[in-house]
Design a protein around this motif. Structure first.
Motif, PDB file in Angstrom:
ATOM      1  N   ASN A 205       0.821  -1.214   0.000  1.00  0.00           N
ATOM      2  CA  ASN A 205       0.000   0.000   0.000  1.00  0.00           C
ATOM      3  C   ASN A 205       0.857   1.268   0.000  1.00  0.00           C
ATOM      4  N   PHE A 206       2.005   1.196   0.660  1.00  0.00           N
ATOM      5  CA  PHE A 206       2.935   2.322   0.637  1.00  0.00           C
ATOM      6  C   PHE A 206       3.354   2.636  -0.798  1.00  0.00           C
ATOM      7  N   VAL A 207       3.663   1.604  -1.559  1.00  0.00           N
ATOM      8  CA  VAL A 207       4.079   1.793  -2.955  1.00  0.00           C
ATOM      9  C   VAL A 207       2.926   2.335  -3.795  1.00  0.00           C
ATOM     10  N   ILE A 208       1.718   1.851  -3.529  1.00  0.00           N
ATOM     11  CA  ILE A 208       0.551   2.332  -4.276  1.00  0.00           C
ATOM     12  C   ILE A 208       0.336   3.821  -4.040  1.00  0.00           C
ATOM     13  N   TYR A 209       0.387   4.241  -2.779  1.00  0.00           N
ATOM     14  CA  TYR A 209       0.219   5.662  -2.470  1.00  0.00           C
ATOM     15  C   TYR A 209       1.365   6.491  -3.042  1.00  0.00           C
ATOM     16  N   TYR A 210       2.561   5.963  -2.965  1.00  0.00           N
ATOM     17  CA  TYR A 210       3.731   6.671  -3.500  1.00  0.00           C
ATOM     18  C   TYR A 210       3.555   6.904  -5.001  1.00  0.00           C
ATOM     19  N   SER A 211       3.078   5.864  -5.687  1.00  0.00           N
ATOM     20  CA  SER A 211       2.850   5.965  -7.129  1.00  0.00           C
ATOM     21  C   SER A 211       1.787   7.008  -7.452  1.00  0.00           C
ATOM     22  N   LYS A 212       0.698   7.000  -6.675  1.00  0.00           N
ATOM     23  CA  LYS A 212      -0.364   7.991  -6.884  1.00  0.00           C
ATOM     24  C   LYS A 212       0.155   9.411  -6.620  1.00  0.00           C
ATOM     25  N   MET A 213       1.009   9.549  -5.604  1.00  0.00           N
ATOM     26  CA  MET A 213       1.586  10.856  -5.315  1.00  0.00           C
ATOM     27  C   MET A 213       2.440  11.345  -6.485  1.00  0.00           C
ATOM     28  N   LEU A 214       3.219  10.451  -7.078  1.00  0.00           N
ATOM     29  CA  LEU A 214       4.049  10.832  -8.215  1.00  0.00           C
ATOM     30  C   LEU A 214       3.187  11.226  -9.423  1.00  0.00           C
ATOM     31  N   ASP A 215       2.087  10.502  -9.617  1.00  0.00           N
ATOM     32  CA  ASP A 215       1.169  10.853 -10.705  1.00  0.00           C
ATOM     33  C   ASP A 215       0.666  12.285 -10.541  1.00  0.00           C
ATOM     34  N   TRP A 216       0.274  12.617  -9.308  1.00  0.00           N
ATOM     35  CA  TRP A 216      -0.207  13.984  -9.054  1.00  0.00           C
ATOM     36  C   TRP A 216       0.914  15.004  -9.201  1.00  0.00           C
ATOM     37  N   LEU A 217       2.085  14.669  -8.673  1.00  0.00           N
ATOM     38  CA  LEU A 217       3.211  15.604  -8.701  1.00  0.00           C
ATOM     39  C   LEU A 217       3.592  15.991 -10.123  1.00  0.00           C
ATOM     40  N   LYS A 218       3.529  15.033 -11.034  1.00  0.00           N
ATOM     41  CA  LYS A 218       3.884  15.317 -12.427  1.00  0.00           C
ATOM     42  C   LYS A 218       2.926  16.313 -13.064  1.00  0.00           C
ATOM     43  N   THR A 219       1.734  16.441 -12.529  1.00  0.00           N
ATOM     44  CA  THR A 219       0.756  17.368 -13.107  1.00  0.00           C
ATOM     45  C   THR A 219       0.940  18.797 -12.609  1.00  0.00           C
ATOM     46  N   VAL A 220       1.713  18.983 -11.531  1.00  0.00           N
ATOM     47  CA  VAL A 220       1.845  20.324 -10.950  1.00  0.00           C
ATOM     48  C   VAL A 220       3.281  20.869 -10.989  1.00  0.00           C
ATOM     49  N   CYS A 221       4.267  20.030 -11.235  1.00  0.00           N
ATOM     50  CA  CYS A 221       5.639  20.531 -11.304  1.00  0.00           C
ATOM     51  C   CYS A 221       5.973  20.934 -12.736  1.00  0.00           C
ATOM     52  N   ARG A 222       7.038  21.647 -12.922  1.00  0.00           N
ATOM     53  CA  ARG A 222       7.445  22.045 -14.269  1.00  0.00           C
ATOM     54  C   ARG A 222       7.813  20.797 -15.081  1.00  0.00           C
ATOM     55  N   PRO A 223       7.548  20.785 -16.371  1.00  0.00           N
ATOM     56  CA  PRO A 223       7.732  19.574 -17.179  1.00  0.00           C
ATOM     57  C   PRO A 223       9.157  19.030 -17.174  1.00  0.00           C
ATOM     58  N   ASP A 224      10.143  19.915 -17.065  1.00  0.00           N
ATOM     59  CA  ASP A 224      11.534  19.466 -17.131  1.00  0.00           C
ATOM     60  C   ASP A 224      12.159  19.258 -15.752  1.00  0.00           C
ATOM     61  N   ALA A 225      11.341  19.230 -14.703  1.00  0.00           N
ATOM     62  CA  ALA A 225      11.877  19.056 -13.354  1.00  0.00           C
ATOM     63  C   ALA A 225      12.531  17.683 -13.212  1.00  0.00           C
ATOM     64  N   GLN A 226      13.680  17.645 -12.549  1.00  0.00           N
ATOM     65  CA  GLN A 226      14.362  16.389 -12.251  1.00  0.00           C
ATOM     66  C   GLN A 226      13.864  15.897 -10.892  1.00  0.00           C
ATOM     67  N   ILE A 227      13.227  14.719 -10.877  1.00  0.00           N
ATOM     68  CA  ILE A 227      12.662  14.183  -9.642  1.00  0.00           C
ATOM     69  C   ILE A 227      13.564  13.071  -9.110  1.00  0.00           C
ATOM     70  N   TYR A 228      14.002  13.237  -7.863  1.00  0.00           N
ATOM     71  CA  TYR A 228      14.871  12.274  -7.203  1.00  0.00           C
ATOM     72  C   TYR A 228      14.087  11.570  -6.090  1.00  0.00           C
ATOM     73  N   ILE A 229      13.959  10.252  -6.182  1.00  0.00           N
ATOM     74  CA  ILE A 229      13.376   9.457  -5.105  1.00  0.00           C
ATOM     75  C   ILE A 229      14.527   8.989  -4.228  1.00  0.00           C
ATOM     76  N   GLN A 230      14.497   9.358  -2.963  1.00  0.00           N
ATOM     77  CA  GLN A 230      15.570   8.996  -2.049  1.00  0.00           C
ATOM     78  C   GLN A 230      15.203   7.741  -1.257  1.00  0.00           C
ATOM     79  N   SER A 231      16.197   6.910  -1.010  1.00  0.00           N
ATOM     80  CA  SER A 231      15.959   5.703  -0.226  1.00  0.00           C
ATOM     81  C   SER A 231      15.603   6.068   1.204  1.00  0.00           C
TER      82      SER A 231
END
Length: 332
Positions: A205-231
């Motif tokens: 479920n953590f991964v599912i929510y994380y994925s949904k968060m990334l989906d939303w984030l891509k709609t509000v950040c600048r198109p060329d933003a570099q997204i880093y997922i940290q461990s």
């Protein structure tokens, strides 16, 4: 200054020892795999020769166009994993799924070292571990943008939950992040969640929510933003003993899932365990806060030093002199 130089030297020595052990382990693993592959190939070849009818045998051999074995069918339908040794964003392919990933192989490798000014155009999203950037003195405390909420996780972003900032003010997470993205238009976005989620969510479920968060984030950040997922950051042995959900095995599984998610989405995965973890697999003592799960000032200095050397290449990045991509200032 001498103490900081000594701190950097200690960090580099730890990193060299880790890299040497990792190289030896990978080399031994590769040799064992090659030997097993040779033995299996020899056995299969021998069995095939023994089972193949001789030329004068009356038994007929079915042709390829009249009969297909079940094994062939299974092999033709089995998905083939993407290359594990490809790091960083890649162009999408028909099959970009990793089978049994290892986050250490997918993580962003050391690159040209950037100046601190690089982080003036960066946004950090996370929980109370990320709040430490605001609490402790460090070079990016006053120049970076932080969306860090105590007790939060990716589900809080998805559900726009009301969570506390470092000063105690409660805000709606999704609204706050969207507002800062619109105002700052950051070029680099660093995400760190998991410390709280292991207490409330299954890894799935953590991964599912994380994925949904990334989906939303891509709609509000600048198109060329570099997204880093940290461990996820490590914990101490005492903290692991007090809560089995934070065992090294569980953290390894979570980091594998995060790395796979980053790879399949064409994002960057940053392995913080490489700099924050000691030889015993737990947080380096001088980096750990007394509670065993958070960090103290030295941990954030090591963290920043690591991020400075693990960024995706950009022609506009302020690389330090001596780095592979450094460009001398143009003279008038």
């Amino acid at each position: 200054m001498s103490s900081y130089n000594e701190f950097k030297a200690q960090t580099k020595r730890r990193r060299r020892r880790k890299n040497m052990r990792r190289f030896v382990i990978l080399a031994i693993t590769a040799i064992v795999i090659c030997l097993l592959a040779w033995v299996i190939t020899w056995i299969i070849g021998k069995v095939s020769r023994e089972n193949t009818p001789s030329e004068d045998s009356s038994q007929s051999i079915p042709s390829d166009d009249t009969q297909t074995t079940e094994t062939d069918n299974n092999n033709s339908q089995e998905p083939k994993p993407a290359g594990w040794n490809i790091v960083g964003p890649i162009r999408g392919t028909i099959d970009q799924t990793i089978i049994t990933p290892d986050y250490r192989m997918i993580s962003l490798p050391e690159n040209g070292r950037v100046d601190t000014s690089y982080f003036a155009n960066s946004l950090f999203i996370g929980d109370s571990v990320s709040q430490g950037w605001v609490v402790y003195d460090n070079p990016i405390k006053e120049i970076s943008t932080f969306c860090a909420y105590k007790g939060s996780g990716p589900d809080g972003v998805v559900n726009n939950a009301q969570m506390p900032l470092p000063d105690g003010t409660r805000v709606a997470m999704q609204d706050d992040i969207a507002q800062k993205l619109a105002e700052k238009q950051p070029e680099h976005i660093y995400i760190l969640f998991g410390a709280n989620s292991l207490k409330t969510l299954s890894v799935e479920n953590f991964v599912i929510y994380y994925s949904k968060m990334l989906d939303w984030l891509k709609t509000v950040c600048r198109p060329d933003a570099q997204i880093y997922i940290q461990s996820m950051t490590p914990v101490t042995a005492a903290y692991e003993a007090s809560d089995a959900r934070y065992s090294k095995a569980n953290l390894y599984a979570v980091n594998n899932a995060l790395a796979q998610m980053a790879y399949e989405r064409g994002l960057y995965f940053v392995d913080l365990t490489e700099v924050l973890t000691g030889d015993d697999g737990y947080t380096i003592p001088e980096y750990s806060a007394p509670d065993g799960i958070h960090l103290q000032g030295a941990g954030y200095r090591a963290w920043l030093d690591y991020l400075s050397g693990h960024t995706a290449y950009s022609s506009t990045a302020p690389y330090l002199e001596g780095s592979p991509y450094y460009k001398a200032p143009e003279t008038a």
